[in-house]
Design a protein around this motif. Structure first.
Motif, PDB file in Angstrom:
ATOM      1  N   TRP A 272     -11.280 -14.844  22.423  1.00  0.00           N
ATOM      2  CA  TRP A 272     -10.461 -14.909  21.303  1.00  0.00           C
ATOM      3  C   TRP A 272      -9.944 -13.755  20.577  1.00  0.00           C
ATOM      4  CZ3 TRP A 272     -10.908 -13.838  16.278  1.00  0.00           C
ATOM      5  CH2 TRP A 272     -11.997 -13.257  15.562  1.00  0.00           C
TER       6      TRP A 272
ATOM      7  N   THR B 197      -6.363 -12.102  17.922  1.00  0.00           N
ATOM      8  CA  THR B 197      -5.214 -11.998  17.121  1.00  0.00           C
ATOM      9  C   THR B 197      -4.278 -10.988  17.820  1.00  0.00           C
ATOM     10  OG1 THR B 197      -6.094 -10.596  15.549  1.00  0.00           O
ATOM     11  CG2 THR B 197      -6.062 -13.111  15.142  1.00  0.00           C
TER      12      THR B 197
ATOM     13  N   ASP C  92      -4.791  -9.195  21.357  1.00  0.00           N
ATOM     14  CA  ASP C  92      -5.809  -9.787  22.007  1.00  0.00           C
ATOM     15  C   ASP C  92      -5.666 -11.244  22.145  1.00  0.00           C
ATOM     16  OD1 ASP C  92      -7.064  -7.502  22.405  1.00  0.00           O
ATOM     17  OD2 ASP C  92      -8.161  -7.550  20.370  1.00  0.00           O
ATOM     18  N   ALA C  93      -4.872 -11.942  21.479  1.00  0.00           N
ATOM     19  CA  ALA C  93      -4.486 -13.431  21.840  1.00  0.00           C
ATOM     20  C   ALA C  93      -3.540 -13.650  22.852  1.00  0.00           C
ATOM     21  CB  ALA C  93      -4.108 -13.877  20.426  1.00  0.00           C
ATOM     22  N   THR C  94      -2.999 -12.587  23.407  1.00  0.00           N
ATOM     23  CA  THR C  94      -2.123 -12.908  24.432  1.00  0.00           C
ATOM     24  C   THR C  94      -2.686 -12.891  26.212  1.00  0.00           C
ATOM     25  OG1 THR C  94      -1.769 -10.423  25.051  1.00  0.00           O
ATOM     26  CG2 THR C  94      -0.367 -11.492  23.234  1.00  0.00           C
TER      27      THR C  94
ATOM     28  N   ARG D 142      -6.167 -23.521  25.380  1.00  0.00           N
ATOM     29  CA  ARG D 142      -6.070 -22.490  24.515  1.00  0.00           C
ATOM     30  C   ARG D 142      -5.682 -23.357  23.221  1.00  0.00           C
ATOM     31  NH1 ARG D 142      -0.129 -19.765  23.499  1.00  0.00           N
ATOM     32  NH2 ARG D 142       0.266 -21.954  22.649  1.00  0.00           N
TER      33      ARG D 142
ATOM     34  N   GLN E 104      -5.114 -22.690  18.925  1.00  0.00           N
ATOM     35  CA  GLN E 104      -4.605 -21.734  18.079  1.00  0.00           C
ATOM     36  C   GLN E 104      -4.954 -22.028  16.436  1.00  0.00           C
ATOM     37  OE1 GLN E 104      -0.642 -21.190  19.647  1.00  0.00           O
ATOM     38  NE2 GLN E 104      -1.199 -19.058  19.341  1.00  0.00           N
TER      39      GLN E 104
ATOM     40  N   ALA F  38      -5.185 -16.946  15.013  1.00  0.00           N
ATOM     41  CA  ALA F  38      -6.051 -16.649  16.264  1.00  0.00           C
ATOM     42  C   ALA F  38      -5.613 -17.519  17.439  1.00  0.00           C
ATOM     43  CB  ALA F  38      -7.552 -16.679  15.848  1.00  0.00           C
ATOM     44  N   ALA F  39      -6.066 -17.027  18.591  1.00  0.00           N
ATOM     45  CA  ALA F  39      -5.841 -17.966  19.728  1.00  0.00           C
ATOM     46  C   ALA F  39      -7.363 -17.853  20.322  1.00  0.00           C
ATOM     47  CB  ALA F  39      -4.953 -17.462  20.991  1.00  0.00           C
TER      48      ALA F  39
ATOM     49  N   TRP G   6      -9.433 -19.178  23.768  1.00  0.00           N
ATOM     50  CA  TRP G   6      -9.006 -19.161  25.049  1.00  0.00           C
ATOM     51  C   TRP G   6     -10.371 -19.757  25.868  1.00  0.00           C
ATOM     52  CZ3 TRP G   6      -4.154 -19.239  27.040  1.00  0.00           C
ATOM     53  CH2 TRP G   6      -2.998 -18.327  26.500  1.00  0.00           C
TER      54      TRP G   6
END
Length: 163
Positions: free
Chosen positions: A105, A107, A110-112, A142, A144, A153-154, A156
């Protein structure tokens, strides 16, 4: 109508359908991470993994559950485990199977997908799963939103399988 024309029209219809499926996959949230995973696997001489709708289901539900209930773990606060999620997903048919799970996880970067794969490659446990020649299937989820006080935030989940 000539037989040749029918074959050409059928081929065009099939190609259009495949193109639509590819376009649909390319717009889903999991697809860029799926591509990044397979890029890393290929760069290490491994065969790519293939997507599993059943594992996608398990991974999506786990990511959503973590976001909604504000926890980050392989086991939920009420005891839901990877084993139980895989059984519930219908991924298993019969015989021997094995599964793994990687979570991330963040933002911003780091969320990509690139950020997620980079984090996994720097973690010995996650790297071992990502680069395991055993796993043939993957499902990615995923979610969000606001997570643990961080907006945008994501969260995963990648569930890996072998059967």
């Amino acid at each position: 109508m000539s037989r040749r024309l029918i074959v050409v029209l059928a081929t065009l219809a099939l190609a259009a359908g495949l193109g639509t499926a590819t376009a649909r996959a390319a717009t889903t949230p999991w697809y860029p991470l799926f591509q990044a995973i397979n890029s890393v696997r290929r760069s290490h001489g491994l065969r790519p993994v293939v997507p599993s709708p059943r594992l996608h289901w398990a991974a999506r539900h786990h990511s959503n559950d973590m976001l909604v209930h504000r926890y980050f773990a392989h086991t939920s606060p009420w005891g839901s485990t990877l084993y139980g999620r895989i059984l519930s997903s219908g991924f298993l048919t019969y015989g021997y199977w094995q599964a793994g799970e990687t979570l991330a996880w963040g933002t911003g970067f780091d969320a990509t997908p690139a950020g997620v794969v980079q984090m996994w490659m720097h973690s010995p446990e996650h790297r071992a799963i990502l680069l395991s020649p055993l796993f043939r299937f993957v499902g990615i989820g995923r979610a969000q939103g606001r997570f643990l006080g961080h907006a945008g935030a994501a969260v995963w989940t990648a569930d890996w399988g072998h059967r």
